[in-house]
Design an enzyme around this catalytic site. Structure first.
Site, PDB file in Angstrom:
ATOM      1  N   LYS B 101       1.239 112.563 104.008  1.00  0.00           N
ATOM      2  CA  LYS B 101       1.669 112.701 105.396  1.00  0.00           C
ATOM      3  C   LYS B 101       1.863 114.185 105.620  1.00  0.00           C
ATOM      4  CE  LYS B 101       5.606 112.335 108.439  1.00  0.00           C
ATOM      5  NZ  LYS B 101       6.864 111.691 108.829  1.00  0.00           N
ATOM      6  N   GLY B 162      14.074 111.671 114.364  1.00  0.00           N
ATOM      7  CA  GLY B 162      15.482 111.300 114.238  1.00  0.00           C
ATOM      8  C   GLY B 162      16.232 111.183 115.549  1.00  0.00           C
ATOM      9  N   ALA B 188       7.885 108.949 114.365  1.00  0.00           N
ATOM     10  CA  ALA B 188       9.088 109.634 114.865  1.00  0.00           C
ATOM     11  C   ALA B 188       9.451 109.231 116.286  1.00  0.00           C
ATOM     12  CB  ALA B 188       8.957 111.145 114.803  1.00  0.00           C
ATOM     13  N   GLY B 189      10.756 109.092 116.482  1.00  0.00           N
ATOM     14  CA  GLY B 189      11.292 108.845 117.814  1.00  0.00           C
ATOM     15  C   GLY B 189      11.804 107.448 118.061  1.00  0.00           C
ATOM     16  N   ASN B 210      12.047 106.251 109.981  1.00  0.00           N
ATOM     17  CA  ASN B 210      13.015 106.368 108.902  1.00  0.00           C
ATOM     18  C   ASN B 210      14.434 106.218 109.452  1.00  0.00           C
ATOM     19  OD1 ASN B 210      14.611 107.066 106.691  1.00  0.00           O
ATOM     20  ND2 ASN B 210      13.417 108.810 106.110  1.00  0.00           N
ATOM     21  N   THR B 211      14.847 107.171 110.294  1.00  0.00           N
ATOM     22  CA  THR B 211      16.230 107.180 110.777  1.00  0.00           C
ATOM     23  C   THR B 211      16.624 105.899 111.512  1.00  0.00           C
ATOM     24  OG1 THR B 211      15.973 109.557 111.014  1.00  0.00           O
ATOM     25  CG2 THR B 211      17.904 108.589 112.049  1.00  0.00           C
TER      26      THR B 211
END
Lengths: 66, 259
Positions: B101, B162, B188-189, B210-211
Site C-alpha cells: 500500500k 482517521g 480512509a475517511g 482502520n480507525t
C-alpha cells in the site's frame, strides 16, 4: 567493533556478519528485513555479509498500522 | 449473486472479502486478532518499523495467522518517493510478498497524499515488480495516471485519514469509477457502517479502514458491522437501485379498494 543499529551504537565482534548480529540480539530472521548502509541485504546473504566498523544497519519488521 | 461468485481480483489474486482492515491503534494484540477475525477481511495492512531491541516485547505477527491473511505493508509516515520506495523494498524482504500500500504524504496535519511524489514512487515500484495499491486523492486525473503507470488498484480517500467524515465527495468517486478499469478501493475517511455501504453502493471494489474499527467503543462489534455493511453495499450495487423520484409511488395496488 561498533556498528550503528537502528540509530543506536552497538558493540559486536570483529568479523561479525549480519547473522551474527541477529543472533546476538535474539532476533529471528524470518520476518525481518535488514538494510546495510541503505542497501537491502537479502536473507540468503545474512551469513556471508560481513560488517565493518561504523556500518549503519537497519532491522525492521511489521507492526500494527493502517 | 452470492458472495463467492463475486470475487475481488487484485494483482492476479482472488479475494472473497471486499473489506480490508488496518492493524493499528487497537487496545491490545488480542483485540486486533479478534477484530480481524470478525471483520472477515483477507487483506490486512501493516506498517514497517524498526524492531524493538527489547525482545521481551511481543509482536503483532505472533497473533496473526499468516496463512489466513494477505499482508499489505504500507508506507505510512513517508513524505518522499525515496523513503516510500525504500520502505517498500524492506517490506518485500520482510514479508516475501510484492503487495504494497503506497502512501506518500504531503503534510502532517491533513495526511493528504503528495500526488507528485506518489506518481514518482509508483513508477519505480511497478518497474521493480511490486503490486502497487496507492492511497491517493479522490482525483480522477491522478487515478488515471496511477493506472497508466501499472498500479494494480487505486485507493482514493473518502475523507482525511482517521477523520471518520465518510465519503465527502461521492461524485468524485463516481467519476473515478467511470474512468479507470483497475479496482477502486476507498481508503480512509470511513466512520460508520453506513459510510462503508455508501462506498460499495457507488460501485467501489472494496473499502479499506482502520480507525473506524479500532477507534470504535466496541471494535469487535464494529468489525462485524463493517463486514455486513460492505456485503450489503456490494449486493445493493449489484442489484441495481430504483431511480430517485420526487413524489410517491404506491406499493399497494389501487385496484380493488373498498369504497
Amino acid at each position: 567493533m561498533k556498528i550503528i543499529l537502528n540509530g543506536e551504537s552497538l558493540e559486536t565482534v570483529e568479523g561479525a556478519s549480519v547473522e551474527t548480529v541477529l543472533k546476538q540480539l535474539g532476533i529471528s530472521r524470518e520476518r525481518v528485513a535488514v538494510e546495510l548502509n541503505t542497501d537491502i541485504v537479502p536473507k540468503a546473504d545474512y551469513e556471508k555479509q560481513l560488517l565493518s566498523d561504523g556500518d549503519k544497519i537497519e532491522i525492521v519488521h511489521f507492526v500494527g498500522g493502517g | 449473486m452470492t458472495q463467492t461468485s463475486d470475487k475481488l481480483i487484485i494483482g492476479g489474486r482472488e479475494f472473497t472479502s471486499r473489506l480490508m482492515v488496518g492493524t493499528g491503534k487497537y487496545a491490545s494484540f488480542e483485540q486486533t486478532a479478534q477484530a480481524l477475525e470478525m471483520s472477515g477481511a483477507e487483506i490486512i495492512t501493516v506498517a514497517v518499523r524498526r524492531v524493538n531491541l527489547d525482545r521481551s516485547k511481543e509482536s503483532l505477527l505472533d497473533y496473526i495467522d499468516l496463512k489466513k491473511y494477505t499482508l499489505l505493508p504500507n508506507t505510512a509516515g513517508c513524505y518522499t518517493a525515496d523513503d516510500a520506495v525504500r520502505t517498500c523494498r524492506l517490506a518485500r524482504e520482510a514479508g516475501m510478498s510484492d503487495f504494497v500500500k503506497l502512501e506518500v504524504l504531503g503534510d502532517e496535519k491533513t495526511l493528504f497524499p503528495d500526488n507528485e511524489e506518489l506518481l514518482k514512487a509508483a513508477k519505480i515500484l511497478v518497474a521493480e515488480g511490486f503490486t502497487v495499491l496507492p492511497y491517493c486523492s479522490d482525483d480522477v486525473i491522478v487515478c488515471k495516471k496511477l493506472e497508466d503507470l501499472g498500479c494494480a488498484a487505486v485507493m482514493p480517500l473518502g475523507a482525511p485519514i482517521g477523520s471518520g467524515l465518510g465519503i465527502r465527495n461521492p461524485y468524485n468517486i463516481r467519476i473515478i469509477l467511470e474512468n479507470v478499469s483497475v479496482p477502486v478501493i476507498v481508503d480512509a475517511g470511513v466512520g460508520s457502517a453506513s459510510d462503508a455501504a455508501i462506498a460499495m453502493e457507488l460501485g467501489c471494489a472494496g473499502v479499506l479502514m482502520n480507525t473506524a474499527i479500532a477507534g470504535a467503543q466496541d471494535p469487535i462489534a464494529m468489525a462485524e458491522a463493517m463486514k455486513l455493511a460492505v456485503i450489503a453495499g456490494r449486493l445493493s450495487f449489484k442489484a441495481g437501485r430504483i431511480p430517485r423520484k420526487l413524489y410517491a409511488n404506491a406499493s399497494s395496488p389501487l385496484d380493488g379498494l373498498i369504497n
